[in-house]
Design an enzyme around this catalytic site. Structure first.
Site, PDB file in Angstrom:
ATOM      1  N   HIS A  29       6.332   6.900  -1.918  1.00 37.32           N
ATOM      2  CA  HIS A  29       5.308   6.378  -2.816  1.00 37.32           C
ATOM      3  C   HIS A  29       5.078   7.338  -3.971  1.00 37.32           C
ATOM      4  O   HIS A  29       5.527   8.484  -3.937  1.00 37.32           O
ATOM      5  CB  HIS A  29       4.001   6.092  -2.063  1.00 37.32           C
TER       6      HIS A  29
ATOM      7  N   HIS B 182       2.649  17.059   6.854  1.00 35.81           N
ATOM      8  CA  HIS B 182       1.754  16.624   5.772  1.00 35.81           C
ATOM      9  C   HIS B 182       0.332  17.081   6.095  1.00 35.81           C
ATOM     10  O   HIS B 182      -0.645  16.367   5.909  1.00 35.81           O
ATOM     11  CB  HIS B 182       1.812  15.089   5.604  1.00 35.81           C
TER      12      HIS B 182
ATOM     13  N   ASP C  41       2.378  14.550  -4.729  1.00 38.17           N
ATOM     14  CA  ASP C  41       2.889  15.483  -3.722  1.00 38.17           C
ATOM     15  C   ASP C  41       4.145  14.957  -3.022  1.00 38.17           C
ATOM     16  O   ASP C  41       4.729  15.657  -2.196  1.00 38.17           O
ATOM     17  CB  ASP C  41       1.796  15.854  -2.706  1.00 38.17           C
TER      18      ASP C  41
ATOM     19  N   ASP D 113       2.866   8.250   3.384  1.00 38.08           N
ATOM     20  CA  ASP D 113       1.544   8.427   3.974  1.00 38.08           C
ATOM     21  C   ASP D 113       1.069   7.067   4.472  1.00 38.08           C
ATOM     22  O   ASP D 113       1.381   6.050   3.855  1.00 38.08           O
ATOM     23  CB  ASP D 113       0.557   8.920   2.926  1.00 38.08           C
TER      24      ASP D 113
ATOM     25  N   HIS E  18      -1.466   2.434   2.681  1.00 43.30           N
ATOM     26  CA  HIS E  18      -2.044   3.567   1.968  1.00 43.30           C
ATOM     27  C   HIS E  18      -2.712   3.035   0.706  1.00 43.30           C
ATOM     28  O   HIS E  18      -2.757   1.837   0.485  1.00 43.30           O
ATOM     29  CB  HIS E  18      -0.932   4.584   1.665  1.00 43.30           C
TER      30      HIS E  18
END
Lengths: 309, 309
Positions: free
Chosen positions: B62, B268, B66, B210, B140
């Site tokens: 995505h 993460h 980060d 994520d 997410h």
């Protein structure tokens, strides 16, 4: 008051396992100025124990990736850390579009970003009571700015024994601190130099990356304490330097000599040189006080009084 | 043939001095797949002795910084290194605009960039004779894809003594390799399992980052050898996980248990946890075979024959 340069990244376009792309951090007093922001700058700041929140000014020389790809990450991190105070960002015009793009995809940031674009004839791009910064164009494939940091003159320190000897009042002392002579009631002129300690040297740092060798830059950085000049190539790859509009170590040293600087730092080394000592030695033949920088190096200029004045 | 995962970055939004932002590298045979590309990925590749030119496929989960701020630097480096062969880039739709932006300011690249956007219902986004990759949506704040890598079935190995015993010819061997039984001239059926060595296990790796905890993902990653599931928070910060649409270590472990995977990797990690062992222990209470990853970790799945078949 400190005047201290930390090398955060010393490679050219290709980072190595030990050299991150270009970024320098100048600490002048309690202010931190980040100069260029190659990929991984925020990681180097962490590794060297520097809180990125303390940086209020970021100066970008030019929009080549190895000088700017760490900016997005650093801005995001400052946002996540809850920064509220404005950040001042200096650099070529294209920086605005870079930030527009950031805001569109990764923004919004919780703090204001003030973008200052030096014009080719601009004077100080930053001025406080203690420091000035000049920007001036270098010669590269795209618009590039060099930056010159110089301390302002500090108020003079009045010799205590002279205050007593001449019975100086507050108003007299203020005038003497500014450099004026003192005139006694009887009309005798006491020269300022007799009343004050020798003034402090105005410390200075100049950053020149990336650029072709340009002797005209010598005037810009004349007599600085510390000059960083890129030295991407060795003189044996002079043609490549000219083609890519970079400098050789010998050229960096020649500029340092022309400008009569105190100390020369070279970096932005091409990854083709396994041993950058080669570049340092090449420069030293022309300008002895040269150091090839490594990530993590700290160069501190002490606050000293001028002697002989 | 190797099936080996290298952790290039294991932090969440804020990198630390030891944890770079997210990036994983899967080596399947001689192919390298880069999964996410946080800031500094190219530096980690150098530090871990991996030539970035060997990467032909980059999968982005995505468009949060980060997970993607290392992409510009890596692309530039591949360009400077003279790459000519195409690079395949997988990820959400917005990746196209990211690349448009790159090309406008930092391009052109000397190689073709093929951008593949998984649709929510797409089957394999990559398929070779040895490996398949599936993409599927996670939950997410913006569109995110999870990725599942699975080896294809390998041809069976025919037992040499059986070739001789039954006088198998080339055509017979080919059929047996594909799984067929052998029928002798007299009509006797020799079952395939008697003629061949046990088949190889099809190795698999799933990457989920994520995402909110989503029990429906268990079906997607059922029985994989290695599952990476983000674990940004501890269960004691469950509310924060829900607010930011991340998972806790306990939730990651719950998914691993539901899916019946062999081994769970968590990472993460939020930089708020000084000691991620806390998160590992939290997960282990629910799913014993859990490891909290660190930058530089290598997880290798050996090529083994299925026993008991």
């Amino acid at each position: 008051m400190s005047f201290e340069l930390t090398i955060l990244g010393s490679s050219a376009a290709l980072p190595t396992s030990k050299r991150f792309p270009t970024a320098h951090l100048l600490k002048a007093g309690e202010r931190f100025f980040l100069i260029d922001c190659g990929e991984g700058t925020q990681i180097r700041l962490r590794q060297y124990g520097i809180n990125p929140s303390r940086i209020h000014h970021i100066l970008i020389s030019h929009l080549h990736g190895d000088h700017v790809f760490g900016l997005f990450g650093l801005l995001s991190t400052l946002g996540v850390m809850g920064r509220k105070v404005p950040l001042h960002l200096y650099g070529p015009d294209a920086l605005k579009e870079l930030i527009d793009y950031y805001n569109r995809f990764f923004g919004p940031l919780p703090f204001d970003l003030d973008i200052i674009t030096p014009s080719e004839s601009s004077g100080f791009i930053f001025e406080s009571d203690k420091l000035t910064i000049n920007a001036f164009p270098l010669k590269h494939r795209i618009p590039v700015f060099g930056y010159l940091f110089r301390e302002k003159k500090k108020p003079l320190n009045v010799r205590k024994e002279q205050i007593e000897a001449y019975g100086l009042g507050i108003a007299d002392i203020m005038r003497v601190k500014r450099g004026e002579d003192f005139v006694t009631d009887s009309g005798t002129v006491i020269p300022n130099s007799q009343l004050t300690l020798p003034p402090f040297h105005q410390r200075s740092y100049a950053y020149l990356s990336d650029t072709l060798f340009d002797p005209e830059l010598a005037e810009r950085v004349k007599g600085v304490d510390l000059l960083f000049h890129e030295a991407t190539f060795s003189n044996r790859d002079k043609k490549l330097a000219a083609q890519t509009q970079h400098s050789t170590a010998a050229e960096a040293a020649t500029l340092a000599k022309l400008a009569g600087v105190n100390k020369l730092l070279i970096g932005h080394f091409s990854s083709r040189y396994k041993e950058p000592l080669l570049l340092e030695n090449e420069a030293k033949e022309i300008f002895e006080n040269t150091t090839g920088v490594n990530d993590g190096d700290i160069y501190s200029i002490p606050l000293e009084r001028l002697s002989g004045e």
